[in-house]
Enzyme design. Structure first.
Site: not given
Ligand code: AMP
Length: 217
Positions: A13, A86, A125, A158, A169
């Site tokens: 994404k 999400r 990554r 990360r 996840r």
């Molecule tokens: P991402 O960078 O999109 O993979 O997000 C990293 C982490 O941030 C996720 O695993 C969640 O813990 C948190 N997170 C990001 N966006 C959301 C969301 N819309 N709702 C809940 N948790 C989120």
């Protein structure tokens, strides 16, 4: 153009968003990036989010929605939401917010990716701590180990990209996020795309589909 990017962790994404953002001249709003910035700055919100993120859990809906509402109010007309919504609750809250700010959604790009590809992508990554540029240890390493080619910032892994957390996840995605697909299907907003493809090829296909659908002029 107003978009949501939907897909499991590691679907690509962020990489696709980086290309679409420039091509479509729209704001890229990533809840993950916003949360990482808050954690880096050790704000109260960042501290609250940290324990959820480190465990691969979702932060509470109310917290994520608050972040998005703020950004959408400030953003220009066009936007691309990456990592939000999400949960179905977030998707419904988003509808309310978009109605309030009068910026209705055009399209939800739904990326599908094979689980084994997700693991290999995320294990390799690396991300720049300063500008967010994305790397992969095998496919696209930075020229100098640990240093961002773009801004010279620190390139790191990360903490939530370790295999155990990634598997969790993926489970969270299946349980909490996948039901959103049906939600948007019923609203006729979905465009399915193949997240197994290389980003640049996917980008070309998406842009072509937008042109065909008259979504981008
Ligand atoms: P991402 O960078 O999109 O993979 O997000 C990293 C982490 O941030 C996720 O695993 C969640 O813990 C948190 N997170 C990001 N966006 C959301 C969301 N819309 N709702 C809940 N948790 C989120």
């Amino acid at each position: 153009m107003r978009l949501v990017l939907l897909g499991p962790p590691g679907a690509g994404k962020g990489s696709l968003a980086a290309l679409l953002k420039d091509a479509l001249n729209i704001a890229h709003i990533s809840t993950g990036d916003i949360l990482r910035e808050e954690m880096k700055n050790k704000t109260p919100l960042g501290k609250e989010a940290q324990s959820y993120i480190d465990r691969g859990e979702l932060v509470p809906d109310e917290l994520a929605t608050r972040l998005i509402e703020d950004r959408l109010k400030k953003s220009p007309q066009g936007y691309m939401l990456d990592g939000f919504p999400r949960t179905v609750t977030q998707a419904k809250d988003l509808d309310d917010i978009l109605q309030k700010v009068n910026k209705p959604l055009d399209c939800v790009l739904c990326m599908e990716t094979a689980p084994e590809l997700i693991i290999s992508r995320l294990a390799g990554r690396r991300v720049c701590r300063s500008c967010g540029a994305l790397y992969h240890m095998k496919k696209k390493p930075p020229q100098k180990v640990g240093v961002c080619d773009v801004c010279g910032g620190e390139v790191y892994q990360r903490p939530d990209d370790n295999e155990e957390t990634v598997r969790h996840r993926m489970e969270v995605y299946s349980k909490s996020t996948k039901p959103i697909i049906e939600y948007y299907q019923s609203k006729n907003k979905l465009m399915h795309i193949d997240g197994d493809m290389e980003t640049i090829d996917l980008f070309d296909i998406v842009m072509k589909k937008f042109h065909e659908a008259g979504k981008h002029d």
